[in-house]
Design an enzyme around this catalytic site. Structure first.
Site, PDB file in Angstrom:
ATOM      1  N   LYS A 137       0.176 -35.068  19.396  1.00  0.00           N
ATOM      2  CA  LYS A 137      -0.624 -34.509  20.499  1.00  0.00           C
ATOM      3  C   LYS A 137       0.274 -33.566  21.266  1.00  0.00           C
ATOM      4  O   LYS A 137       1.497 -33.755  21.298  1.00  0.00           O
ATOM      5  CB  LYS A 137      -1.116 -35.626  21.429  1.00  0.00           C
ATOM      6  N   ASN A 160     -19.846 -31.041  24.140  1.00  0.00           N
ATOM      7  CA  ASN A 160     -19.970 -30.892  22.686  1.00  0.00           C
ATOM      8  C   ASN A 160     -20.431 -32.195  22.021  1.00  0.00           C
ATOM      9  O   ASN A 160     -21.414 -32.214  21.272  1.00  0.00           O
ATOM     10  CB  ASN A 160     -18.635 -30.417  22.093  1.00  0.00           C
TER      11      ASN A 160
END
Length: 424
Positions: free
Chosen positions: A115, A229
């Site tokens: 990440k 989304n």
């Protein structure tokens, strides 16, 4: 309005890290892992911290700090998003990188976890400033990422355009390498079906769970928290399958219609009005009450830590499908389990996105692109198999679905680590 900005607050930073570590340790105990191996699996493979200085449009210089945590590569190249957010900080990036290691293992993708991010507010930077910042960040980390090393993707505050800049900058050093990032624009080797992937994965995961309980989506009442989304695609696909969406919320407000909300009408409304507020086909309700509305299935698809000890007792849903990352606090987990609520954990339920990212990477390496039907068919296969594997672990260790998912993921990584020659 800057099209790349997307700035919800990151809450419960330490909670996310503490909860991930706690779940890992519980899984490790269930699996009977060697304590030294356990320690080794927790420590990240590599943490990168870089200084990124760019000239702003007015000619002044601005400095930002970029991070990339590469957690584990025992099962393959590391994979994970890059976020642009003012509160990007090492502990949070660490927790999310570790979570990606277990998530890719649960989905049976040949990846490890990573990440990254840059501590900046994308809404306060122009497009050209964001481009310069992305290119400088890529210059600093280009020799530490790569098709078979670490493959970034978009996250909060970044998108396909950000990935296009990383690809272009990386390719200056290494030659044209479309597989170095996923979530790219279609014209640069992005995959069809990627946009809907996490929401579609939520649909397939929900179908697998309901099937186990002798039910189907048709006729079930859903509440969806978050209409970005993931939430909007999940709502669209669930309603197409006959599910009744009785309440929805987003940052602008919350709405309810016990007879079912017209989702195609709502999608048009949000497109025009940048949010669900004011939608004619439903009544406005308090945003905080969305999680405790009467329904069969609750889908938290917004931020982390929203289901906690304050509201867990009030939740009426029989099933919770975690579309967001870490929406349920460990304390709430305990309360809900005693109430008999079945929680399908984030580490499996929202893995549709990373699965289609894997398909994108595969297509780029092959130099052969799939049609959307093939993408969706393969996604269904992966999500259905993932649920079967997860249930198998639940039976073996007599545990709930969250621990089933964690034991599945941790076990796969531990086995790969040992087989490769851990400690030698």
């Amino acid at each position: 309005m800057n099209p790349l900005s997307n700035k919800p607050k990151i809450k419960n930073t330490m909670n996310a890290l503490a909860a991930t570590n706690r779940n890992f340790k519980l899984a490790s105990r269930l699996l009977g892992l060697d304590s030294k191996l356990e320690q080794s699996l927790l420590i990240p493979f590599r943490e990168i911290k870089v200084e990124c200085t760019i000239p702003k449009d007015d000619g002044t210089l601005a400095s930002f700090v970029g991070f990339r945590v590469q957690h584990d590569n025992a099962r393959g190249p590391m994979k994970g998003g890059i976020r642009y957010h003012p509160e990007v900080e090492p502990d949070e990036v660490n927790a999310l990188a570790q979570l990606m290691t277990w998530k890719t293992a649960v989905a049976k993708l040949p990846y490890g976890g990573a990440k990254g991010g840059i501590g900046c507010d994308p809404s306060e930077l122009s497009i050209s400033e964001l481009e310069r910042l992305t290119r400088v960040f890529t210059q600093k980390i280009h020799d530490l990422i790569g098709i078979h090393t670490d493959v970034p993707a978009p996250d909060m505050g970044t998108g396909p355009q950000t990935m296009a800049w990383i690809l272009d900058e990386y390719s200056k050093f290494h030659g044209h390498s479309p597989a170095v990032v996923t979530g790219k624009p279609i014209d640069l080797g992005g995959s069809l079906g990627r946009d809907a992937a996490t929401g579609r994965g939520v649909l397939f995961a929900t179908e697998a769970l309901l099937n186990e309980h002798g039910k189907s989506i048709s006729g079930q009442r859903f509440v969806i928290q978050g209409f970005g989304n993931v939430g909007s695609w999940a709502a669209k696909l669930i309603s197409e399958k006959g599910g009744k969406i009785v309440a929805v919320s987003d940052v602008t407000g919350a709405i309810k219609n016990k007879n079912g909300i017209d989702i195609s009408g709502l999608l048009e409304h949000t497109e025009e009005n940048r949010g669900i507020k004011g939608f004619y086909g439903a009544d406005s309700i308090e945003p905080d009450s969305i999680l405790v509305e009467d329904c069969d299935i609750l889908v938290p698809a917004a931020l982390g830590g929203v289901i906690n000890r304050e509201n867990a007792n009030e939740i009426k849903a029989k099933f919770i499908i975690e579309g967001a990352n870490h929406p349920t606090d460990p304390e709430a987990d305990e309360i809900l389990r005693k109430k008999g609520v079945v929680i399908l954990p984030d580490i499996y339920a929202n893995s549709g996105g990373v699965t289609v990212s894997y398909f994108e990477w595969v297509q780029n390496i092959q130099g052969f692109m799939w049609d959307e039907e093939k993408v969706n068919k393969e996604l269904r296969t992966y999500m259905t198999r993932g649920f079967t594997d997860l249930k198998e672990m639940c039976k073996t260790h007599s545990c709930d679905l969250r621990m089933g998912a964690f034991t599945l993921g941790v076990n796969r990584v531990a086995q790969a680590t040992v087989i490769r020659g851990w400690g030698s």
